[in-house]
Design an enzyme around this catalytic site. Structure first.
Site, PDB file in Angstrom:
ATOM      1  N   ASP A 289      43.826 -32.608 -83.773  1.00 52.25           N
ATOM      2  CA  ASP A 289      43.021 -31.552 -84.392  1.00 52.25           C
ATOM      3  C   ASP A 289      41.549 -31.804 -84.106  1.00 52.25           C
ATOM      4  O   ASP A 289      41.098 -32.956 -84.063  1.00 52.25           O
ATOM      5  CB  ASP A 289      43.244 -31.520 -85.907  1.00 52.25           C
ATOM      6  CG  ASP A 289      44.625 -31.015 -86.290  1.00 52.25           C
ATOM      7  OD1 ASP A 289      45.302 -30.429 -85.420  1.00 52.25           O
ATOM      8  OD2 ASP A 289      45.019 -31.214 -87.446  1.00 52.25           O
TER       9      ASP A 289
ATOM     10  N   GLU B  52      55.199 -29.215 -86.234  1.00 55.25           N
ATOM     11  CA  GLU B  52      53.969 -29.510 -85.486  1.00 55.25           C
ATOM     12  C   GLU B  52      52.946 -30.195 -86.371  1.00 55.25           C
ATOM     13  O   GLU B  52      52.266 -31.137 -85.953  1.00 55.25           O
ATOM     14  CB  GLU B  52      53.402 -28.206 -84.908  1.00 55.25           C
ATOM     15  CG  GLU B  52      52.194 -28.395 -83.988  1.00 55.25           C
ATOM     16  CD  GLU B  52      50.873 -28.312 -84.730  1.00 55.25           C
ATOM     17  OE1 GLU B  52      49.874 -28.878 -84.238  1.00 55.25           O
ATOM     18  OE2 GLU B  52      50.842 -27.703 -85.815  1.00 55.25           O
TER      19      GLU B  52
ATOM     20  N   ASP C 176      50.506 -41.715 -66.814  1.00 54.92           N
ATOM     21  CA  ASP C 176      49.132 -41.335 -66.468  1.00 54.92           C
ATOM     22  C   ASP C 176      48.415 -42.464 -65.745  1.00 54.92           C
ATOM     23  O   ASP C 176      48.266 -43.570 -66.278  1.00 54.92           O
ATOM     24  CB  ASP C 176      48.364 -40.970 -67.742  1.00 54.92           C
ATOM     25  CG  ASP C 176      47.108 -40.164 -67.452  1.00 54.92           C
ATOM     26  OD1 ASP C 176      46.703 -40.086 -66.273  1.00 54.92           O
ATOM     27  OD2 ASP C 176      46.527 -39.611 -68.407  1.00 54.92           O
TER      28      ASP C 176
ATOM     29  N   CYS D 287      41.320 -36.646 -62.219  1.00 56.60           N
ATOM     30  CA  CYS D 287      42.686 -36.709 -62.749  1.00 56.60           C
ATOM     31  C   CYS D 287      43.731 -36.087 -61.833  1.00 56.60           C
ATOM     32  O   CYS D 287      44.825 -36.639 -61.673  1.00 56.60           O
ATOM     33  CB  CYS D 287      42.734 -36.115 -64.149  1.00 56.60           C
ATOM     34  SG  CYS D 287      42.404 -34.339 -64.249  1.00 56.60           S
TER      35      CYS D 287
ATOM     36  N   TYR E 297      34.375 -30.418 -66.467  1.00 56.02           N
ATOM     37  CA  TYR E 297      35.718 -30.170 -67.002  1.00 56.02           C
ATOM     38  C   TYR E 297      36.145 -31.238 -68.006  1.00 56.02           C
ATOM     39  O   TYR E 297      37.066 -31.020 -68.794  1.00 56.02           O
ATOM     40  CB  TYR E 297      36.734 -30.040 -65.866  1.00 56.02           C
ATOM     41  CG  TYR E 297      37.374 -31.329 -65.402  1.00 56.02           C
ATOM     42  CD1 TYR E 297      38.613 -31.730 -65.892  1.00 56.02           C
ATOM     43  CD2 TYR E 297      36.761 -32.142 -64.444  1.00 56.02           C
ATOM     44  CE1 TYR E 297      39.219 -32.896 -65.462  1.00 56.02           C
ATOM     45  CE2 TYR E 297      37.359 -33.305 -64.008  1.00 56.02           C
ATOM     46  CZ  TYR E 297      38.586 -33.686 -64.519  1.00 56.02           C
ATOM     47  OH  TYR E 297      39.186 -34.855 -64.082  1.00 56.02           O
TER      48      TYR E 297
ATOM     49  N   GLU F 165      52.674 -24.110 -82.586  1.00 53.45           N
ATOM     50  CA  GLU F 165      51.459 -24.389 -83.356  1.00 53.45           C
ATOM     51  C   GLU F 165      51.575 -23.829 -84.773  1.00 53.45           C
ATOM     52  O   GLU F 165      51.983 -22.685 -84.975  1.00 53.45           O
ATOM     53  CB  GLU F 165      50.232 -23.791 -82.665  1.00 53.45           C
ATOM     54  CG  GLU F 165      49.822 -24.507 -81.399  1.00 53.45           C
ATOM     55  CD  GLU F 165      49.245 -25.887 -81.650  1.00 53.45           C
ATOM     56  OE1 GLU F 165      49.061 -26.265 -82.819  1.00 53.45           O
ATOM     57  OE2 GLU F 165      48.984 -26.598 -80.654  1.00 53.45           O
TER      58      GLU F 165
ATOM     59  N   ASN G  34      48.152 -32.889 -79.165  1.00 53.13           N
ATOM     60  CA  ASN G  34      48.310 -32.321 -80.503  1.00 53.13           C
ATOM     61  C   ASN G  34      47.281 -32.800 -81.512  1.00 53.13           C
ATOM     62  O   ASN G  34      47.504 -32.689 -82.723  1.00 53.13           O
ATOM     63  CB  ASN G  34      49.714 -32.626 -81.038  1.00 53.13           C
ATOM     64  CG  ASN G  34      50.215 -31.538 -81.966  1.00 53.13           C
ATOM     65  OD1 ASN G  34      49.786 -30.387 -81.881  1.00 53.13           O
ATOM     66  ND2 ASN G  34      51.116 -31.885 -82.864  1.00 53.13           N
TER      67      ASN G  34
END
Length: 682
Positions: free
Chosen positions: A401, A453, A358, A276, A511, A448, A399
């Site tokens: 969960d 959020e 990206d 990346c 990673y 957070e 973001n």
């Protein structure tokens, strides 16, 4: 009277390039200009120009089939009717001496960027200038879609060819210096050829949205479009010497120039290999090369949401073994993409500014069926608005969960725990004007746990109330040769007594979250009385973990807990990275700055921190304007505690804001280590 002819010309390269902020481009054969600016051409004529009767025309043409009606050709005419320009091109002419005139051309703010041939025509014929004209975006022009108001930010995000890309982990962000080399000829040529390879028409070349997305698509090879970089991520146990044997390991690239030079001289063969940060470094280069402000951005604990539900679901059995067939979701220690600066007139609302982009191939974009994400407005990512392009995927990256599921005896799954704060808890880039980290998390997400959020994440509380609270405290800094310790704290929420079972599983990890063979499993059962806080320590010795470590030097501990009395389940996970030495760059005694054309020597060194010898060392060194990228194989064996040294000779070839010497050293035992130093010129 004989027709007036052009017998000489001067593109006033120094003056024009200074005005256009392009004087850093190391290009002799062409002149690099920005749209939205005037540029002056000096002409030597065969006789005095008669403004009442003579004719002169300047035209620019892009491609072999340039036409006036499709925006690939422009002309400005000076004749008895005055000045005539196409597509908002304007011009002026004035006498500057005997048989001499200056022609001033105004490049429109929406001019398609690219490579143009210039023709100067009079009644006596046409000449073609030896130099071609390259027209770029202009972040200094208020009417350009990439306009950036702050001069300090333009210096950083357009003109700075020395950068930092952050890797490591959230507890220890690790800066890696990167030479963007955006002013090198190979980088400019490659960036323009990428647009040609995608057959971008004039309307697309006017638009930084289309240009930036095209460059991101071309940086990877996954769309079979003669892209630049081939990505490769190893599994635990793979031998890097074998897997990367036909290319360069991603960790050994020190900048973009070597990548794009190889791409050009190999006639557009894929350059091997990238991960990346390499994709992001190369994309930052070509964006800056073409005048689009850009910065690499690192998202720590980055979510890869394969199911597009803004949750990362991990499934385990009762023995703590991960069930890979249930979900392909993953958490990367870090992920690097690029922010590009531009307006977004294609969207309703205030979505101009930074756009996430990206080039790392992860998921196919629904907008183009190609492996790319963005440009997605950072403002939309923060607000959870799924606008073009691919904002939905990037929202989850920062973001989502994390939900842990454990398989029960009846084969159903129960939620054993969740983490609503881990993903995207630090988003970082290089600070403006200094070599340090800037925390830009608040640009991407609300604090957070705040209401905003939680609305963005679109999830609520997960699982049942907990009778016992668990927390993980790992060793702060892992050092080779020392024990690894993980402390789990257990504290009841009530005054009841509980029996807690704990299982810790240690594994090497990459990673991007790929785990290797289990190093060790440890079990503990503890009786907890009346809100008593109990700490349980799990540890690994160097003899246990060293044989399992890959060249990434990372360990993961997965923790599984059960409360006997209430059937409560809990899971947690922590990834740690060993601290590696830095390469020291020692300049000659008394050295203050480099003199143009005068060679000097720099000594590179580091000390082996491992209890085993280092073998097969490979040094990679480069510095834009100092030396071309160079690979040095070192046959020596470096014993434990011994210093490894390598000398390199440098020579500054041009003046710039500062030359960054970037060094890497790779060995199978230690992996990659880095170092850098800034060298001024006089």
């Amino acid at each position: 009277m004989a027709a007036v002819a052009v017998i000489g010309y001067d593109l006033n390269k120094k003056e024009n390039c200074t005005i256009h902020h392009t004087d850093d481009y190391d290009i002799q054969k062409n002149i690099v200009l920005r749209r939205g600016c005037d540029f002056t051409i000096g002409l030597q004529l065969s006789r005095e120009f008669n403004f009442q009767s003579d004719f002169l025309e300047v035209s620019l043409a892009r491609g072999s089939k340039a036409q006036l009606n499709d925006g690939s050709k422009f002309l400005v005419s000076f004749n008895t009717g005055g000045t005539v320009g196409d597509y908002s091109w304007k011009g002026g002419m004035k006498h500057t001496g005997e048989c001499k005139v200056d022609v001033v051309l105004s490049i429109p703010n929406d001019c398609p960027i690219g490579f143009y041939r210039m023709y100067i025509t009079t009644s006596a014929g046409t000449i073609t200038t030896q130099e071609s004209v390259v027209i770029l975006f202009n972040p200094w022009s208020k009417d350009d879609d990439v306009y950036m108001e702050s001069e300090a930010e333009r210096e950083e995000y357009v003109l700075n060819n020395n950068g930092m890309i952050f890797r490591g982990n959230i507890k220890r962000p690790s800066p890696m210096h990167w030479n963007y080399a955006q002013f090198e000829e190979s980088c400019l040529d490659a960036a323009l050829l990428m647009l040609d390879g995608k057959f971008l028409d004039s309307d697309a070349r006017r638009n930084p949205i289309k240009v930036s997305r095209t460059l991101a698509e071309m940086i990877n090879i996954n769309d079979r479009d003669n892209g630049v970089l081939s990505g490769k991520w190893l599994s635990q146990g793979d031998d890097p010497a074998v897997e990367y044997g036909d290319g360069v390991p991603p960790t050994l690239w020190t900048g973009t120039e070597a990548i794009l030079s190889q791409y050009m001289w190999s006639k557009f063969q894929p350059v091997k290999y990238a991960q990346c940060w390499v994709f992001a470094g190369a994309l930052t280069t070509v964006l800056r090369t073409l005048g689009i402000p850009s910065r690499p951005v690192t998202n720590y604990d980055s979510a890869h949401d394969t199911e597009a539900n803004r949750t990362i679901d991990f499934y385990y059995d009762m023995n703590g073994e991960k069930l890979y067939d249930q979900s392909a979701d993953s958490i990367w220690n870090f992920h690097v993409w690029v922010d590009a600066w531009m307006s977004r007139p294609d969207l309703r609302g205030n979505f101009g500014g930074w756009q996430a982009l990206d080039a790392t191939p992860q998921e196919i974009s629904k907008h183009s069926n190609t492996m790319v994400a963005g440009p997605a407005p950072v403002r939309a990512v923060k607000d959870g608005q799924e606008v073009s392009y691919d904002a939905k995927f990037i929202i989850a990256e920062v973001n989502a969960d994390i939900i842990y599921h454990v398989q029960q005896e009846d084969m159903s799954f129960a939620v054993a725990g969740s983490d609503t704060t881990q993903v995207g808890s630090l988003i970082a880039t290089k600070a403006v004007g200094k070599f340090s980290m800037a925390d830009i998390t608040e640009e991407y997400k609300y604090p957070e746990g705040s209401l905003q959020e939680r609305i963005t994440a679109q999830t609520g509380p997960v699982g049942k109330p907990r009778t016992v609270r668990f927390s993980i405290n790992p060793t702060e800094d892992l050092e080779h040769g020392k024990d690894v310790e993980i402390t789990v704290t257990c504290k009841p929420n009530t005054f009841d007594n509980y029996t807690v079972g704990l299982l810790a599983t240690f594994q090497p990890v990459t990673y991007i979250g790929g785990v290797g063979k289990t190093i060790k499993k440890l079990k503990e059962i503890r009786e907890i009385e009346k809100k008593e806080e109990v700490k349980v320590i799990f540890s690994l010795s160097p003899e246990e973990y060293e044989p399992y470590l890959s060249d990434e030097n990372k360990l993961q501990c997965t923790l599984f807990a059960t409360v006997k009395e209430t059937k409560q389940l809990w899971m947690g996970k922590v990834t740690q990275e060993f601290v590696d030495p830095k390469i020291q760059c020692e300049l000659p005694p008394g050295f203050e700055s480099a003199k143009i054309g005068s060679p000097f020597t720099v000594k590179l060194s580091f000390t082996n921190p491992l209890p085993v010898p280092l073998t097969g060392l490979k040094w990679v060194v480069e510095g834009s304007g100092l030396m071309k990228p160079q690979v040095i194989k070192d046959p020596r064996t470096i014993k434990p505690g011994q210093e490894a040294e390598q000398e390199v000779e440098l020579k500054a070839t041009r003046y710039t804001r500062g030359h960054m010497l970037v060094a890497r050293c790779y060995s199978k035992q230690l992996g990659e280590i880095t170092g850098a130093t800034l060298i001024n010129t006089e």
